[in-house]
Design an enzyme around this catalytic site. Structure first.
Site, PDB file in Angstrom:
ATOM      1  N   GLU A  64      37.504  43.178  24.140  1.00 13.92           N
ATOM      2  CA  GLU A  64      38.870  43.685  24.317  1.00 13.92           C
ATOM      3  C   GLU A  64      39.782  42.957  23.351  1.00 13.92           C
ATOM      4  OE1 GLU A  64      40.674  43.704  28.218  1.00 13.92           O
ATOM      5  OE2 GLU A  64      38.829  44.410  29.170  1.00 13.92           O
ATOM      6  N   LYS A  87      47.644  50.832  25.499  1.00 16.25           N
ATOM      7  CA  LYS A  87      46.911  50.234  24.373  1.00 16.25           C
ATOM      8  C   LYS A  87      45.925  51.211  23.733  1.00 16.25           C
ATOM      9  CE  LYS A  87      47.394  45.495  25.991  1.00 16.25           C
ATOM     10  NZ  LYS A  87      47.745  45.723  27.421  1.00 16.25           N
ATOM     11  N   ASP A 106      43.637  46.197  36.409  1.00 18.67           N
ATOM     12  CA  ASP A 106      44.652  46.939  35.665  1.00 18.67           C
ATOM     13  C   ASP A 106      44.256  48.408  35.441  1.00 18.67           C
ATOM     14  OD1 ASP A 106      47.005  47.193  34.077  1.00 18.67           O
ATOM     15  OD2 ASP A 106      45.810  46.906  32.266  1.00 18.67           O
ATOM     16  N   TRP A 123      40.586  47.635  22.674  1.00 17.25           N
ATOM     17  CA  TRP A 123      41.116  48.014  23.990  1.00 17.25           C
ATOM     18  C   TRP A 123      42.345  48.871  23.792  1.00 17.25           C
ATOM     19  CZ3 TRP A 123      38.844  48.002  28.470  1.00 17.25           C
ATOM     20  CH2 TRP A 123      39.617  48.248  29.627  1.00 17.25           C
ATOM     21  N   ASN A 153      37.518  38.837  25.686  1.00 15.66           N
ATOM     22  CA  ASN A 153      38.698  39.694  25.793  1.00 15.66           C
ATOM     23  C   ASN A 153      39.889  38.845  25.361  1.00 15.66           C
ATOM     24  OD1 ASN A 153      36.923  41.460  26.979  1.00 15.66           O
ATOM     25  ND2 ASN A 153      37.838  41.396  29.019  1.00 15.66           N
ATOM     26  N   ASN A 171      33.855  41.428  34.766  1.00 14.59           N
ATOM     27  CA  ASN A 171      34.982  41.468  33.826  1.00 14.59           C
ATOM     28  C   ASN A 171      36.016  40.450  34.269  1.00 14.59           C
ATOM     29  OD1 ASN A 171      36.529  42.890  31.564  1.00 14.59           O
ATOM     30  ND2 ASN A 171      38.001  42.921  33.244  1.00 14.59           N
ATOM     31  N   GLU A 172      36.222  39.450  33.436  1.00 11.28           N
ATOM     32  CA  GLU A 172      37.324  38.497  33.569  1.00 11.28           C
ATOM     33  C   GLU A 172      37.477  37.892  34.961  1.00 11.28           C
ATOM     34  OE1 GLU A 172      40.916  40.244  32.118  1.00 11.28           O
ATOM     35  OE2 GLU A 172      40.222  40.151  30.051  1.00 11.28           O
ATOM     36  N   TYR A 232      49.922  39.298  24.639  1.00  9.98           N
ATOM     37  CA  TYR A 232      50.444  38.576  25.807  1.00  9.98           C
ATOM     38  C   TYR A 232      50.952  37.193  25.429  1.00  9.98           C
ATOM     39  CZ  TYR A 232      48.490  42.325  28.604  1.00  9.98           C
ATOM     40  OH  TYR A 232      48.208  43.547  29.134  1.00  9.98           O
TER      41      TYR A 232
HETATM   42  C1  GCB Z   1      42.314  42.795  30.333  1.00  6.10           C
HETATM   43  C2  GCB Z   1      41.575  43.587  31.339  1.00  6.10           C
HETATM   44  C3  GCB Z   1      41.864  45.077  31.238  1.00  6.10           C
HETATM   45  C4  GCB Z   1      43.354  45.283  31.009  1.00  6.10           C
HETATM   46  C5  GCB Z   1      43.740  44.620  29.699  1.00  6.10           C
HETATM   47  C6  GCB Z   1      45.231  44.756  29.390  1.00  6.10           C
HETATM   48  O1  GCB Z   1      41.993  41.700  30.010  1.00  6.10           O
HETATM   49  O2  GCB Z   1      40.174  43.388  31.278  1.00  6.10           O
HETATM   50  O3  GCB Z   1      41.439  45.692  32.413  1.00  6.10           O
HETATM   51  O4  GCB Z   1      43.695  46.633  30.990  1.00  6.10           O
HETATM   52  O5  GCB Z   1      43.440  43.265  29.778  1.00  6.10           O
HETATM   53  O6  GCB Z   1      45.612  45.660  28.673  1.00  6.10           O
HETATM   54  O7  GCB Z   1      45.989  43.933  29.890  1.00  6.10           O
END
Ligand code: GCB
Length: 598
Positions: free
Chosen positions: A510, A574, A165, A555, A470, A415-416, A476
Site C-alpha cells: 500500500e 486514493k 477503513d 493503494w 503499507n 492486514n496492519e 498521513y
Molecule cells: C491502510 C489500510 C487501508 C486503508 C488505507 C488508507 O493502511 O490498510 O485499509 O484504506 O490505509 O487509505 O488509509
C-alpha cells in the site's frame, strides 16, 4: 464435512441459482427467533440477492443498520431430486448466518467473506413449496474478524464502529445456489506440482465423504494426456508441460471420478494451471523466473452494489488492470467472490489472497495509533483465544477454497495488526504455524505491516516469507510541502530494513494519496491529481535505490466507500480509477511505467 468445491453441473451434480428477489426484515430488538420469524416474517419488504441494503436505502438509519436481520424465500423441490443430497450454498453471508428450512435450523456459519453450505435433504418436502430463512448479523467485535466495536446512539440505535477503513456492507452479497449432489461425493482436492527434466509431476490429495477409489484424468485441450487410479492420494506425470504463466495463462482440465465397485458415483472437473511459485533469497520466482509485482490493493466495492458480486464489474476491473499493465492484486482485506479468481486464472493475473484479519488493533480514527503511544495491547485482551479460533477457521476455509487457482501466489494472514508487542508475536506465531500445514504447494505466507512498524520495532516480519509494507509518507505524515521530508523518512526506513540483511523480498502493498478527480492545482496541493502524480514519482525514485523491492501494489485500484469522518470525502479517494472505473491522471503515468517494467 464442508465442501469447498465451486458448483458445477454434470451427470452426477446439478445446481441452480437461487438469486433474485428475497423477503427481508430488520430485527433491531432481536425478537425474531422468539416471534417465529424463522417460519414467517411478519412485515417483510423485497430485497435483491446478491445485494446490500446499505446501498439501496434513502434513509440513514437503514444505511447504518447494525444488528440482526432476516431473509426469506420460497422454493420448490420436485421429487425427481429425491435420490440426491440437497444443499444450499451461500457464496458468503456477512458476517454470520443461521439458516432455517421450513422453520427448522439446519446450520450456521461465522465469517462474512467465505462460502458455506447446509444440507437440507432431511428438512424439505418434495413436490411442494419449501421455505428458506436466514438470520444474519452484521455486528463487529474483537471476537471475530474483521474487528470493530459498537456504539449505542442516543436514539437507542446500534452503530457498528469498524476498526478498518471500508464500509461495513452486509447481507447476502454473493450467489446462492441449490445443489443436488450424489450421496457419496468428492468434498475437495488439493494439488501440487514438481517440475524437473521437462516433466511435471502433479500430486493430488482427494477428500471424499466415503472410502473409495478415484480415477484422475488430465486433459490437454480435450485430449487425455495422463490418467491414474488410486486411493485418495496419487500422482500424474506429463512430459513437456505447457506451463501457466503471465503471458500465457495455459489451463489443463483435470477430472476426478469417484469409483465404487468400479462404477462412477461422482465426478468433478476443474481447470488447472501448472506452475511453481517460490521465494529464493530476495526474489519471487514463478516457474523459476523472477517476477516483479505491479498492481493494486483492491476492494469489492461499487456504487449501488456495495460489495455484492457482479460479473460485469469483475470483467471491467480486469480490462482496466490489463490496460494499465498490472500483473497482480491483493484481495485486501478479505477473500473475494470466487469468480475473481477464475478470471485471474484465465487472464494471467497473480493474487495475494488475504483473510479478513483486519482491524486487529483498537483504532477507529487513525491507524497510525497502532504503533504510537496510544498502543492498545490488543493481543493481551481476554477475547483473543476466541478470536484466534475464528481467524484460524477462516484461514482454513480460504486455503481450502482457493488453493487450486494458479493465480493465487501467496496467502496474506493479516492486514496492519498491532505488531510491535510480544503478545502480537505470540499470537501470530501460532497463526502462521497453523496456516503452514494447509497448502501442499507451500505458497509463501505473509501479512502487511502498518506504517510505524519499522525495522527497529516490528515483531512480525520474521514470520513472513516476504515482507509487505503499507506506507504513507507524504500523505498521513509529511504531506504537501513537506514531501521532501517524506522522501527522507522513506529512505531512512528502507536503509533500516536493508541493514537487517533479511535476504527476503519486499513488496509495497500500500502507498497512495487521496485525490479528487475534480481537483487540479498548480503548484500542486494535497488532494489534487497533480499531487498524486508527485507522490508516486517520489516513491518510484526511492525504489530505484533498493534492489530488494520486488513489487509495487498501489493503494487503491478505485475509490471506495468507507464510514463517514473527517478523514474521508465521500469515502477513500486514493483510487487510481474513480469509483465508476474511469482513470485519474495518475493512471496514464502508471501505464507508462508498468508497460516498461519487465
Ligand atoms: C491502510 C489500510 C487501508 C486503508 C488505507 C488508507 O493502511 O490498510 O485499509 O484504506 O490505509 O487509505 O488509509
Amino acid at each position: 464435512m464442508e465442501s469447498a468445491l465451486y458448483p458445477i453441473q454434470n451427470k452426477y451434480r446439478f445446481n441452480t441459482l437461487m438469486n433474485g428477489t428475497w423477503k427481508f426484515e430488520a430485527d433491531p430488538n432481536s425478537v425474531g427467533l422468539d416471534g417465529g420469524w424463522n417460519k414467517e416474517l411478519p412485515d417483510p419488504e423485497e430485497m435483491p440477492v446478491p445485494g446490500t441494503f446499505a446501498e439501496l436505502t434513502t434513509k440513514r438509519d437503514r444505511k447504518y443498520y447494525t444488528g440482526d436481520f432476516w431473509y426469506q424465500k420460497d422454493f420448490f423441490i420436485p421429487s425427481f431430486l429425491k435420490e440426491k443430497d440437497l444443499y444450499i450454498r451461500f457464496g458468503s453471508v456477512t458476517h454470520r448466518a443461521k439458516v432455517f428450512i421450513n422453520g427448522q435450523e439446519v446450520g450456521q456459519h461465522e465469517g462474512g467473506f467465505l462460502p458455506f453450505q447446509v444440507k437440507i435433504s432431511d428438512y424439505i418436502q418434495y413436490d411442494q413449496a419449501n421455505r428458506i430463512t436466514v438470520l444474519v448479523n452484521n455486528e463487529l467485535s474483537e471476537k471475530a474478524i474483521p474487528c470493530g466495536t459498537e456504539e449505542i446512539l442516543d436514539n437507542g440505535q446500534k452503530l457498528a464502529q469498524p476498526y478498518f477503513d471500508f464500509f461495513n456492507y452486509s447481507g447476502i452479497m454473493r450467489n446462492v445456489w441449490l445443489l443436488a449432489l450424489p450421496q457419496n461425493q468428492i468434498i475437495n482436492f488439493k494439488l501440487n506440482y514438481q517440475l524437473a527434466n521437462n516433466k511435471a509431476a502433479i500430486t493430488y490429495n482427494i477428500e471424499a465423504n466415503n472410502n473409495a477409489e478415484f480415477k484422475v484424468t488430465l486433459f490437454d485441450n480435450q485430449k487425455e494426456v495422463a490418467r491414474a487410479i488410486s486411493k485418495n492420494t496419487g500422482s500424474l506425470t506429463i512430459k513437456n508441460p505447457h506451463l501457466w504463466s503471465l503471458n500465457d495463462p495455459y489451463l489443463y482440465k483435470i477430472k476426478i471420478e469417484m469409483l465404487e465397485d468400479e462404477k462412477t458415483v461422482d465426478e468433478y472437473s476443474d481447470q488447472i494451471g501448472i506452475r511453481t511459485i517460490k521465494i529464493v533469497n530476495d526474489k519471487i520466482l514463478l516457474n523459476n523466473h523472477p517476477i516483479y509485482l505491479k498492481g493494486f490493493g483492491k476492494h469489492e466495492d461499487f456504487n449501488v452494489l456495495g460489495k455484492a458480486v457482479n460479473e460485469s464489474i469483475i470483467k471491467r476491473d480486469y480490462e482496466c488492470m490489463k490496460w494499465i499493465g498490472a500483473n497482480c492484486f491483493r484481495t485486501s482485506h478479505y477473500p473475494y467472490a470466487e469468480e475473481w479468481y477464475q478470471y485471474a486464472d484465465k487472464y494471467g493475473f497473480l493474487i495475494i489472497d488475504e483473510v479478513p484479519a483486519v482491524g486487529l488493533n483498537r483504532s477507529i480514527t487513525n491507524f497510525l495509533n497502532v504503533t504510537n503511544s496510544n498502543q492498545s495491547h490488543f493481543f493481551a485482551s481476554k477475547t483473543v483465544p476466541e478470536l484466534k479460533k475464528v481467524h484460524e477457521q477462516e484461514i482454513k476455509e480460504m486455503i481450502d477454497r482457493d488453493q487450486r487457482h494458479p493465480s493465487v501466489i501467496a496467502w496474506s494472514l493479516f492486514n496492519e495488526p498491532e505488531s510491535t508487542t510480544q503478545e502480537s508475536y505470540d499470537y501470530f506465531k501460532d497463526i502462521f504455524a497453523f496456516a503452514r500445514k494447509l497448502d501442499p504447494q507451500n505458497r509463501p505466507y505473509t501479512g502487511t505491516l502498518v506504517m510505524g512498524s519499522g525495522p527497529k520495532v516490528d515483531k512480525l516480519h520474521p514470520l513472513c516469507d516476504f515482507i509487505c509494507l503499507n506506507r504513507y509518507y507524504g500523505w498521513y505524515v509529511a504531506g504537501g510541502p513537506e514531501i521532501v521530508n517524506a522522501k527522507k523518512m522513506l529512505e531512512d526506513e528502507l536503509d533500516g530494513w536493508q541493514n537487517l540483511k533479511l535476504n527476503k523480498p519486499f513488496i509495497f502493498t500500500e502507498f497512495g494519496a487521496d485525490t479528487l478527480s475534480s481537483s487540479h492545482r498548480l503548484p500542486d496541493e494535497m488532494w489534487s491529481q497533480e499531487y498524486q502524480n508527485e507522490y508516486y514519482q517520489m516513491y518510484f525514485d526511492v525504489f530505484k535505490k533498493y534492489p530488494f523491492i520486488y513489487g509495487e501494489l498501489v493503494w487503491n485500484f478505485a475509490d471506495f466507500k468507507t464510514s463517514e469522518g473527517i478523514m474521508r470525502v465521500g469515502g477513500n479517494d486514493k483510487g487510481i480509477f474513480t469509483r465508476d472505473r474511469e482513470p485519474k491522471d495518475i493512471a496514464f503515468t502508471l501505464k507508462k511505467r508498468w508497460q516498461q517494467l519487465n
